[in-house]
Design an enzyme around this catalytic site. Structure first.
Site, PDB file in Angstrom:
ATOM      1  N   MET B 164       4.141   5.429  12.003  1.00  0.00           N
ATOM      2  CA  MET B 164       5.267   4.992  11.178  1.00  0.00           C
ATOM      3  C   MET B 164       6.466   5.856  11.547  1.00  0.00           C
ATOM      4  O   MET B 164       6.459   7.060  11.305  1.00  0.00           O
ATOM      5  CB  MET B 164       4.861   5.186   9.717  1.00  0.00           C
ATOM      6  CG  MET B 164       5.945   4.950   8.720  1.00  0.00           C
ATOM      7  SD  MET B 164       5.308   4.785   7.005  1.00  0.00           S
ATOM      8  CE  MET B 164       4.478   6.348   6.738  1.00  0.00           C
ATOM      9  N   TYR B 435       5.597  14.930   2.605  1.00  0.00           N
ATOM     10  CA  TYR B 435       5.810  13.731   3.435  1.00  0.00           C
ATOM     11  C   TYR B 435       5.548  12.429   2.675  1.00  0.00           C
ATOM     12  O   TYR B 435       5.111  12.442   1.538  1.00  0.00           O
ATOM     13  CB  TYR B 435       5.086  13.805   4.778  1.00  0.00           C
ATOM     14  CG  TYR B 435       3.587  13.942   4.854  1.00  0.00           C
ATOM     15  CD1 TYR B 435       2.732  13.789   3.788  1.00  0.00           C
ATOM     16  CD2 TYR B 435       3.004  14.213   6.106  1.00  0.00           C
ATOM     17  CE1 TYR B 435       1.360  13.902   3.937  1.00  0.00           C
ATOM     18  CE2 TYR B 435       1.635  14.322   6.262  1.00  0.00           C
ATOM     19  CZ  TYR B 435       0.821  14.168   5.176  1.00  0.00           C
ATOM     20  OH  TYR B 435      -0.524  14.273   5.319  1.00  0.00           O
ATOM     21  N   GLU B 436       5.906  11.327   3.312  1.00  0.00           N
ATOM     22  CA  GLU B 436       5.911   9.999   2.660  1.00  0.00           C
ATOM     23  C   GLU B 436       6.821   9.985   1.434  1.00  0.00           C
ATOM     24  O   GLU B 436       6.541   9.290   0.457  1.00  0.00           O
ATOM     25  CB  GLU B 436       4.492   9.576   2.229  1.00  0.00           C
ATOM     26  CG  GLU B 436       3.453   9.568   3.300  1.00  0.00           C
ATOM     27  CD  GLU B 436       3.818   8.707   4.487  1.00  0.00           C
ATOM     28  OE1 GLU B 436       4.653   7.812   4.339  1.00  0.00           O
ATOM     29  OE2 GLU B 436       3.283   8.960   5.571  1.00  0.00           O
ATOM     30  N   GLY B 437       7.922  10.719   1.508  1.00  0.00           N
ATOM     31  CA  GLY B 437       8.811  10.843   0.345  1.00  0.00           C
ATOM     32  C   GLY B 437       8.358  12.033  -0.476  1.00  0.00           C
ATOM     33  O   GLY B 437       7.250  12.035  -1.006  1.00  0.00           O
ATOM     34  N   GLN B 442       9.404  10.723  -5.285  1.00  0.00           N
ATOM     35  CA  GLN B 442       8.436   9.887  -6.010  1.00  0.00           C
ATOM     36  C   GLN B 442       8.781   9.826  -7.492  1.00  0.00           C
ATOM     37  O   GLN B 442       8.726   8.779  -8.128  1.00  0.00           O
ATOM     38  CB  GLN B 442       7.004  10.445  -5.875  1.00  0.00           C
ATOM     39  CG  GLN B 442       6.499  10.606  -4.453  1.00  0.00           C
ATOM     40  CD  GLN B 442       6.479   9.314  -3.679  1.00  0.00           C
ATOM     41  OE1 GLN B 442       6.127   8.266  -4.221  1.00  0.00           O
ATOM     42  NE2 GLN B 442       6.865   9.371  -2.418  1.00  0.00           N
TER      43      GLN B 442
END
Lengths: 585, 585
Positions: B164, B435-437, B442
């Site tokens: 990604m 990571y991933e926001g 969140q």
């Protein structure tokens, strides 16, 4: 961007305005002849310079390179030897040491600030000098005149280093089980044989000799005695002689603190000298341990300050997103400092760090009065030192990890990359919660010995003094004063609940100690914030006073409620923890 | 001592007794044809075996050796390639994948448990398959039939991996600023040029090809589009052809996760294929991102479980000190599990991990209903997925770090030593909060979009369903039910306060989001504990029921009050955070 700048204005403010160092020092002749506020400020300027220009530059490279163990030698990373040599020549190792043996005789109240700067600059480096100073303190307090004369001048000058050898594989928090033996020799010395693990600075190439303080057992006794064991023998003229049967088995591979040599030490009939009385080694060692406990709290504090500076600088430079109600400058992207969550993280670190510095200065002040004062003032200071030492160690080091982790979060993905440097702070400071007695042990010492050991006498005395001072503050919000006072009252009430149950439910101490210490820390920090805000308001229109008001408001509003949570935990007692059968774990 | 044992009884209990997987699956024909409870149990047995015997053995060595970048190739540590090959052959990469293209079509409700085991065994290893599965999910949802047919079978089989590619140096949390360009080619494909950083699994030697999902901008637009860009070109027959202008600039040196390749990726006119509509790339990417967000929560959960097992084993073996009140066995030294503070630490990890598993299974269940259900049930599940995804990502990964740090504390000094392995968990799981926001992002998604975005509609619906279920529980203490219900009520009240202020004080969302998410997590965990305790009580005399009662009591007594603290923080609002002038930071 300069990577580290000591918060000199904050430090001077605490000494001068909050804890009135001039008055304290004037009352202690042995200190007064060495230092006044102007001298202290000049010394802090110099300490800042050394921390920033000399020590900090070897911090990252030391982490990457680490300590190595080659051909039975322990080698520190490039630059450590040269920097240590300059640091020692500057007199920093013997900064608070006894002038009779070459120390600078500086007050600990100032020493804690100098130590903070060095720990901010490099955790690993600063430990070497800290252990040397702690070992010297112990020798000075309990050693014979002959030992003092032979060893202290070389330790204060930094030419020889010190180490503290307690832990063995089967004896960590519980030292009863140590197996290292001490056999008397004909000449009054002892033969030491055994192994120690986790010895910080156990060996290295920074100094010609390492002076170990080793716990060992005399024949036919379960008591523990303390021995001075040099790595290299020293003759009566103070010259170095042959090796003393002290060798390094291996060095530990650790999560962090990679430039600090953590050694397995082997003693094979090494010649040692008794310090203090036989079987009273733990009492003597506690002189060093209490010193190191405060130092390790300051390791956490120094890390917090470094973490704040890095994260705050990053938050001002890193541009990402726009402010919630639109960019204040009309830009398409704002510095991330505009975001509430980033501010929240920075403020969390900031208010805990500044209050933490107040805790370290207060503890240093009480150590000075306990050492140089007399009469009831000295006795009271001793009680306060007992109370504050475990809190300084545990609360400051816990906040150190929180600060480093929070600062890392401000950096986002970049915080996880080694080159950025913030992840090193997390790894380096993590150990501070563990060594010199885990923070659980500190909390048990605090609640079990210091708070309930005298049926709350010292705690009540300390809180009463804080309350009196609090009531006298005229420049802070009465409602905020009332909030802190109410929590002080509840702290005493909860301590009394524990005290009442300690005989019928002895497990309550161990099970509730960490929450009690955390409650105490958060309430006392609230008190410190009001003290600081009040003291700063003398120059009411200044930016400094304004900052302190904002930060104090933030602490009281957002952080103080944590005290309530921890008190709730203590009130709930030990049963939810202790009732569960062991088989269910 | 076996280093990792999946908590299979716990997992089956959640599926069967707490969330009634058989009923859920029976209502979804596409799931029902693939799995029933017996099959699920057999699959979990196999997943446990693979996690324990195949994956876990390369965890420590992978950390020590790390990924290397040599001669333009990214090399994973010894054993990773062989283990990945077996893992892929077992069908685990395509476990929840679409059967039409070779996936196993298993429900996510089961998939989360399989993922947890793999993450417990090795964080780094499990990411490679997780990103492949997430990329495949996105291609399946938004790609053309031709792309699906060409790529999905090879990805589900694990022969090709996925990645990604979003972040660029100037565009992290704020993707508006990406600079990677996509220029249309005559054949309908696009030429992709630009650089991406922090690309997990961006390149490696585990698979023949890596399929990148790349965010880029079409000419003359500020919109963001999504492109499939293979590392190696694939011809119409599915054969690998020439290199596609996709190269690795460097690999990152990180705090942990050292066996996971984190790459700087360079695209130099690489051939790419549009996924979804032009300028709608973020919407498409969110399919993958939401999948990965849950996966990263499960990384934290898997770490928590591994940390608990290691610390609990150590606490039973390590002998130090005696119990308060005397040794229960009359020994001179007890296992440290007798000490209240050690128990407190273990219980903290344990109750948060078990409730965390309930959160992950519930989220998986809602994902299945959202994917395979229809009508209002599907619409409601979609709303719950929106609500629960950011909570799963942030709350589970935050608890993952807490668990690892707490477990490390149980180990004392040994916890700081690399060989012990627990410090690796701390380093590996730390990234999951970033990571991933980041977890701040969140929380802002949760409070800003999911909670207040629909004026509390989804939250109110979810809480009402929990309350109804709570009221129906007959085997748990009424007082405990009332406590949880009161906090649910307060949660809604506080959410309403925020909702009322969000227009006049827009900064309140960002400033209070983390506390609101933490409050929600702690209340919902209280609800889960009562659900679990009630469900376990069917066999009221069993040890299992007894354990759940003790643990539930511990949670409600000792952990639930944290919800109150966080709600207080939200009530206090944003002013203490936002009023401070920027210059004061």
């Amino acid at each position: 961007m300069n990577p580290y700048q000591a918060p000199l204005a904050e430090m001077k403010f605490l000494l001068e305005k909050v804890f009135d160092a001039p008055q304290t020092w004037a009352s202690l002749p042995e200190i007064a002849e060495n230092v006044d506020l102007d001298t202290a400020v000049a010394i802090m300027d110099e300490a800042d310079k050394i921390s920033r220009e000399l020590i900090h530059p070897i911090n990252r490279s030391g982490d990457e390179q680490g300590v190595t163990h080659q051909d039975a030698k322990v080698i520190t990373p490039d630059g450590f030897k040269e920097v240590y040599s300059q640091y020692a020549e500057g007199g920093w190792v013997g900064f608070c040491g006894d002038p009779e043996f070459g120390g600078m005789g500086m007050p600990k109240m100032l020493g804690v600030l100098v130590d903070e700067m060095a720990y901010s600059a490099c955790n690993s480096f600063t430990l070497y000098g800290s252990l040397t100073a702690g070992a010297a303190l112990c020798i000075n307090a309990h050693g014979s005149d002959a030992l003092k004369e032979k060893y202290l001048p070389m330790m204060y000058s930094g030419e020889w280093a010190g180490a503290m050898d307690m832990t063995e594989p089967q004896a960590g928090s519980d030292l009863r089980n140590i197996r290292t033996k001490a056999t008397p020799n004909d000449d009054g010395s002892y033969s030491i044989t055994g192994s120690k693990i986790f010895i910080t600075g156990g060996d290295h190439d920074l100094t010609e000799n390492v002076i170990h303080l080793v716990l060992a057992k005399l024949p036919d006794t379960s008591g523990i005695s303390l021995f001075l064991v040099p790595k290299i023998k020293v003759d009566d003229e103070g010259n170095l002689g042959e090796a003393n049967g002290v060798t390094v088995g291996s060095i530990e591979h650790k999560m962090g603190l990679k430039a600090s040599a953590t050694c397995v030490m082997n003693y094979d009939g090494a010649q040692g000298y008794l310090i203090g009385k036989p079987n009273r080694g733990l009492v003597c060692m506690f002189t060093m341990m209490n010193y190191e406990r405060l130092a390790i709290g300051i390791q956490g504090l120094g890390t917090s300050q470094a973490a704040y500076q890095m994260a705050s600088d990053y938050a001002k430079e890193r541009v990402q997103g726009v402010a919630a109600g639109g960019s204040p400058t009309g830009a398409t992207s704002d510095p991330i400092l505009v975001h509430g969550d980033v501010r929240r993280m920075l403020l969390n670190i900031r208010v805990l760090t500044e209050a933490g510095r107040a805790l370290s200065v207060l503890t240093g002040q009480q150590l000075d009065i306990a050492k140089y004062g007399d009469g009831e003032a000295q006795a009271k200071a001793n009680r306060y030192v007992g109370l504050l030492t475990p809190v300084s160690k545990a609360f400051l080091s816990d906040r150190g990890l929180d600060a480093a982790v929070t600062a890392q979060q401000v950096f986002g993905g970049h915080g996880y990359i080694r080159e950025t440097g913030i992840e090193q702070l997390v790894r380096d400071t993590r150990i501070a919660q563990i060594y010199e007695g885990t923070n659980g042990i500190q909390a048990i010492d605090f609640l079990g010995r210091k708070v309930t050991g005298d049926n709350l006498a010292a705690l009540t005395e300390f809180v009463a003094e804080c309350s009196e001072k609090l009531a006298s503050l005229s420049q802070v919000d009465e409602n905020q004063k009332a909030k802190v006072q109410a929590l002080f009252d509840e702290l005493i009430e909860v301590a009394q609940l524990v005290n009442d149950k300690k005989l019928s439910n002895p497990a309550i101490i161990n099970a509730c100690a960490v929450d009690f210490l955390d409650a105490f820390g958060h309430v006392v920090y609230g008190y410190f914030w009001l003290l600081m805000s009040d003291a700063a308001s003398a120059d009411v229109d200044s930016d400094f006073a304004s900052q302190k008001r904002y930060l104090s408001d933030f602490y009281i509003t957002k952080m103080l409620p944590r005290a309530k949570y921890h008190l709730t935990q203590v009130r709930e007692g030990e049963s939810a923890i202790m009732d569960i059968p062991e088989a269910f774990f």
